[in-house]
Design a protein around this motif. Structure first.
Motif, PDB file in Angstrom:
ATOM      1  N   UNK A 328     -22.241 -61.073  -8.536  1.00 17.95           N
ATOM      2  CA  UNK A 328     -23.244 -62.124  -8.669  1.00 17.95           C
ATOM      3  C   UNK A 328     -24.224 -62.084  -7.499  1.00 17.95           C
ATOM      4  N   UNK A 329     -23.691 -61.966  -6.281  1.00 16.80           N
ATOM      5  CA  UNK A 329     -24.545 -61.861  -5.096  1.00 16.80           C
ATOM      6  C   UNK A 329     -25.383 -60.592  -5.152  1.00 16.80           C
ATOM      7  N   UNK A 330     -24.772 -59.489  -5.601  1.00 18.69           N
ATOM      8  CA  UNK A 330     -25.494 -58.223  -5.726  1.00 18.69           C
ATOM      9  C   UNK A 330     -26.673 -58.364  -6.677  1.00 18.69           C
ATOM     10  N   UNK A 331     -26.449 -59.041  -7.808  1.00 22.41           N
ATOM     11  CA  UNK A 331     -27.529 -59.216  -8.783  1.00 22.41           C
ATOM     12  C   UNK A 331     -28.688 -60.004  -8.184  1.00 22.41           C
ATOM     13  N   UNK A 332     -28.380 -61.072  -7.444  1.00 21.82           N
ATOM     14  CA  UNK A 332     -29.448 -61.884  -6.851  1.00 21.82           C
ATOM     15  C   UNK A 332     -30.271 -61.064  -5.856  1.00 21.82           C
ATOM     16  N   UNK A 333     -29.584 -60.305  -5.004  1.00 18.58           N
ATOM     17  CA  UNK A 333     -30.285 -59.467  -4.034  1.00 18.58           C
ATOM     18  C   UNK A 333     -31.152 -58.421  -4.733  1.00 18.58           C
ATOM     19  N   UNK A 359     -26.817 -51.946 -12.691  1.00 18.74           N
ATOM     20  CA  UNK A 359     -25.385 -51.813 -12.428  1.00 18.74           C
ATOM     21  C   UNK A 359     -24.749 -53.174 -12.188  1.00 18.74           C
ATOM     22  N   UNK A 360     -25.447 -54.036 -11.444  1.00 18.32           N
ATOM     23  CA  UNK A 360     -24.917 -55.377 -11.168  1.00 18.32           C
ATOM     24  C   UNK A 360     -24.752 -56.181 -12.452  1.00 18.32           C
ATOM     25  N   UNK A 361     -25.754 -56.126 -13.325  1.00 18.93           N
ATOM     26  CA  UNK A 361     -25.679 -56.850 -14.585  1.00 18.93           C
ATOM     27  C   UNK A 361     -24.502 -56.373 -15.428  1.00 18.93           C
ATOM     28  N   UNK A 362     -24.287 -55.068 -15.439  1.00 12.90           N
ATOM     29  CA  UNK A 362     -23.166 -54.538 -16.212  1.00 12.90           C
ATOM     30  C   UNK A 362     -21.836 -55.031 -15.670  1.00 12.90           C
ATOM     31  N   UNK A 363     -21.717 -55.068 -14.342  1.00 14.07           N
ATOM     32  CA  UNK A 363     -20.473 -55.544 -13.732  1.00 14.07           C
ATOM     33  C   UNK A 363     -20.220 -57.018 -14.043  1.00 14.07           C
ATOM     34  N   UNK A 366     -22.874 -58.317 -18.548  1.00 12.74           N
ATOM     35  CA  UNK A 366     -24.161 -58.481 -19.232  1.00 12.74           C
ATOM     36  C   UNK A 366     -24.688 -57.085 -19.549  1.00 12.74           C
ATOM     37  N   UNK A 367     -23.895 -56.390 -20.393  1.00 10.66           N
ATOM     38  CA  UNK A 367     -24.070 -54.964 -20.611  1.00 10.66           C
ATOM     39  C   UNK A 367     -25.421 -54.625 -21.224  1.00 10.66           C
ATOM     40  N   UNK A 368     -25.863 -55.416 -22.205  1.00 11.93           N
ATOM     41  CA  UNK A 368     -27.130 -55.112 -22.864  1.00 11.93           C
ATOM     42  C   UNK A 368     -28.299 -55.215 -21.886  1.00 11.93           C
ATOM     43  N   UNK A 369     -28.297 -56.264 -21.046  1.00 11.82           N
ATOM     44  CA  UNK A 369     -29.362 -56.415 -20.048  1.00 11.82           C
ATOM     45  C   UNK A 369     -29.340 -55.258 -19.053  1.00 11.82           C
ATOM     46  N   UNK A 401     -19.358 -45.786 -17.021  1.00  4.28           N
ATOM     47  CA  UNK A 401     -18.535 -45.339 -18.133  1.00  4.28           C
ATOM     48  C   UNK A 401     -19.344 -44.794 -19.279  1.00  4.28           C
ATOM     49  N   UNK A 402     -18.673 -44.060 -20.125  1.00  7.78           N
ATOM     50  CA  UNK A 402     -19.330 -43.401 -21.232  1.00  7.78           C
ATOM     51  C   UNK A 402     -19.945 -44.396 -22.221  1.00  7.78           C
ATOM     52  N   UNK A 403     -19.484 -45.649 -22.222  1.00  9.06           N
ATOM     53  CA  UNK A 403     -20.024 -46.646 -23.143  1.00  9.06           C
ATOM     54  C   UNK A 403     -21.497 -46.892 -22.902  1.00  9.06           C
ATOM     55  N   UNK A 404     -21.968 -46.540 -21.674  1.00  9.13           N
ATOM     56  CA  UNK A 404     -23.386 -46.768 -21.367  1.00  9.13           C
ATOM     57  C   UNK A 404     -24.278 -45.700 -21.999  1.00  9.13           C
ATOM     58  N   UNK A 405     -23.722 -44.571 -22.365  1.00 11.34           N
ATOM     59  CA  UNK A 405     -24.567 -43.479 -22.845  1.00 11.34           C
ATOM     60  C   UNK A 405     -25.064 -43.792 -24.256  1.00 11.34           C
TER      61      UNK A 405
END
Length: 406
Positions: A328-333, A359-363, A366-369, A401-405
């Protein structure tokens, strides 16, 4: 020539050779001589030169004291007044006080414009160059470009290769930030040639490190390695202020080449060298490659290094937060850095920030974003073109991960 003036002249030779400790010693003696005979203008000028030499010898506190003991008064002539404000700008930039550094450079410019002839041109060029550097480091790129452009004509009129080379550093950096790496290489190559012509080994080491970074942006690792090795060797020979920067650049090259163990050792050494330096040196090592290609075991140390300095290396701070489990902090930064880079037109920095944001959103599930951010980043990197950014975006997909491809 009397003894004090002879020592002042000798200090110029020593500073050109990068022997700042010896130059400071000569300047202390010259300053004492001017003080004994009550020569205010010469004392202010000698104090300014001493403060700059001390800043290069890792003694910003002593620099500040020297300047405060020899202030500009209504009776100070324009040339020593300009020199004193230039030294103040250097010291403030060394401490990371960029807005204050720009202010001091503007005071120097006002005084320099009252100095006739080529000496005034040299002082004017330095004032514009220091203002441009301070503005650029504080993210005010449009104003930095304007000041940097205004430095070129008086620097060329002055005719000193050392000054002209240092003036070219600002347009080189601004050109890099606005994604014109080939033009930045051209400017940097000219700056290096001027540094070599001037006989200033420290300026040459600094310019080689900068050129190595540009070659790496263009994914030309072997030329980058050669330049970085030469930069480190040149800076080591004089225990130069730019050694942490050269080492951090060498680490980036080694990460690119997959030499992780050597890169780790290089960054460790850069940290140690930078310990006694001011904010400017620390900035180089904080921006060294400890992000997505860096071992997770170094995360805690990375966070300690960044403590209080996330503005200097925002993308590195995002990766450190991610590897510490604080998505969450990573996404804000990351969002803050994306907005800043968009505002200032730093397209390469924007690509890096968007990779971290995706990468932050995925973690955060929020995979689609996150996928949209990485896709947008890859498109931007290909359009610019910025091959290193495209490669890092692909690396981020692999990390998630491969799900992102797709």
């Amino acid at each position: 020539m009397d003894t004090a003036r002879a020592r002042l002249a000798h200090s110029h030779v020593l500073r050109r050779m990068g022997r700042f400790e010896e130059a400071a010693g000569a300047l202390r003696l010259a300053l004492a001589g001017f003080e004994r005979r009550g020569d205010h203008d010469d004392a202010v000028l000698a104090a300014a030169l001493l403060a700059e030499a001390l800043a290069k010898t890792r003694a910003p506190g002593a620099s500040r004291r020297t300047l405060s003991e020899h202030p500009v008064t209504p009776d100070t002539a324009p040339e020593p007044a300009a020199g004193r404000f230039l030294a103040l700008a250097v010291v403030r930039c060394t401490e990371g006080r960029y807005a204050a550094g720009a202010e001091a450079a503007r005071h120097a410019l006002a005084a320099a414009r009252k100095v006739p002839g080529t000496r005034g041109q040299g002082l004017t060029a330095r004032a514009f160059a220091l203002e441009a550097a301070s503005l650029g480091l504080s993210g005010r790129l449009d104003q930095a470009r304007e000041a940097g452009d205004q430095a070129l004509a008086p620097a060329e009129a002055y005719g000193d290769p050392t000054l002209l080379g240092s003036v070219l550093s600002t347009p080189r950096e601004n050109t890099r930030r606005t994604n014109r790496p080939r033009e930045a290489v051209r400017i940097g190559t000219r700056a290096l040639a001027l540094a070599e012509q001037s006989g200033d080994p420290i300026a040459a080491a600094f310019e080689r490190a900068n050129l190595a970074e540009l070659r790496l942006l263009l994914e030309e690792p072997e030329p980058a390695r050669a330049l970085a090795e030469q930069a480190v060797a040149g800076a080591e020979a004089y225990d130069a202020w730019c050694l942490p920067h050269a080492l951090a650049t060498m680490a980036r090259v080694r990460v690119f080449l997959g030499e992780t163990a050597k890169a780790t050792a290089t960054v460790d050494r850069a940290d140690m060298v930078a310990t006694s330096l001011g904010a400017a040196a620390g900035r180089s090592t904080r921006s060294a490659p400890r992000g997505p290609n860096w071992p997770r075991t170094r995360t805690v140390r990375t966070m300690r290094t960044l403590d209080g300095h996330t503005d200097d290396a925002p993308v590195l701070a995002v990766w450190a937060e991610l590897l510490s489990g604080r998505a969450e902090s990573a996404m804000r930064l990351a969002r803050t850095e994306v907005v800043r880079a968009e505002r200032t037109g730093e397209r390469l920095a924007e690509v890096e920030a968007r990779i971290a944001l995706g990468t932050s959103l995925s973690r955060l599930a929020r995979t689609a974003e996150g996928a949209r951010e990485l896709t947008r980043t890859e498109t931007s990197a290909e359009t610019l073109p910025y091959p290193a950014g495209a490669r890092r975006a692909e690396w981020a997909r692999g990390l998630l991960g491969e799900a992102w491809r797709h």
